[in-house]
Design a protein around this motif. Sequence first.
Motif: not given
Length: 376
Positions: A87, A83-84, A80, A52, A58
């Motif tokens: 990260m 989030w990617a 998503v 995760l 991601s």
Amino acid sequence: MKHNPATYVPIIDSSNLPKAAPRLPASSARPDEPWYRYLTIDLIWYVLGYTLFHPWTSWVLVLCLRAQLTPYDAVEMKIVSAWALLMSAMGIFGIVSEKIAYGSPREVDLAEEVIVITGGVEGLGALLAETYGMRNANVAVLDTKKVGEDEAEEKGVVYYECDVSDVKQVEAAVAEIVENLGPPTILINNAGIVHSKSILESTAEEIEQTFRTNTLSHWTTLRTILPHMLRESRGTIVTVSSVLGSWGAANLSAYCASKAALLAMHQSLRAELAQNPDAADIKTILVTPGQMSTQMFADVKTPSNFLAPMLAPVDVAKEILRLIERGESGEVAVPLYSRYISVLGVLPIGVQALVRRWSGVDKAMTTSKKVTSEKK
């Protein structure tokens, strides 16, 4: 009749050979424990780090949604994607941060390195010494314990009987190392002792011995070996401290204080090397492990197996080896809590008291039967 040695195979009658029952390695001879005993916060964090919380994983989620023809403006696609990006940004920030802090790695060729390890007969130091010995590196161990010539030859390690708390003995041993193996380029300061006594029960001699071995020996080895590294314009210095140097514990005052001094010494060393143009390729590694399953704390039960699991020396050794052989500076802080233990110091004093009470750190030594010092 002559037999061709290239094709002749002797026939052995196996019926006359003694039968031996198969034996498993001694490491497997341990009691079975329920599955949840192997579940720790470190294991959970390790898995999340490669799933995760990993940038590549991601972005795989983003690609999976696009493979299903999910529109870019869909809520799940926005989540998503965000989030990617987060990260990825955190990953890049970590790389840049380490680059600023530690600089570029140096080239390491074990055939051209001379490794000196203090306290390398038992525990973590022994594992490091024997690992490098098996790889035909030039390894010298300084320890008060004696090792036979046959055993030393078998391990591929050169042992010097030396009390690292004695300046003259260290200087004499290093002079022999330079003559026999060459100038030291990797120093692993690992020697340590512990007296598990309260402040009132500790004697002046025990406190002095603890500081001479755990703390002052680092200055002695550095002042003796660092000049060789500067002349060679390369080197790696490993300082083995302890998580207790940041937190302390009851009945371990001398040990904790001696390890805390190493944290400040390491920072001072890094600052001084940064000011020396000849030290650009001298790397530093700080090791602050939690409780290891060595002779030093063999009979101490960890307060929480989930939050503070017992470490095998190999768990720490592999991280040290990784940084040394990559030619990088860095910190080895395992298990997970040891990375963030210093954060507790900024919490309100009442919260700190509750954390100490819940952690059980001040009651851990009450289970120990140690009253004498032991080498790692």
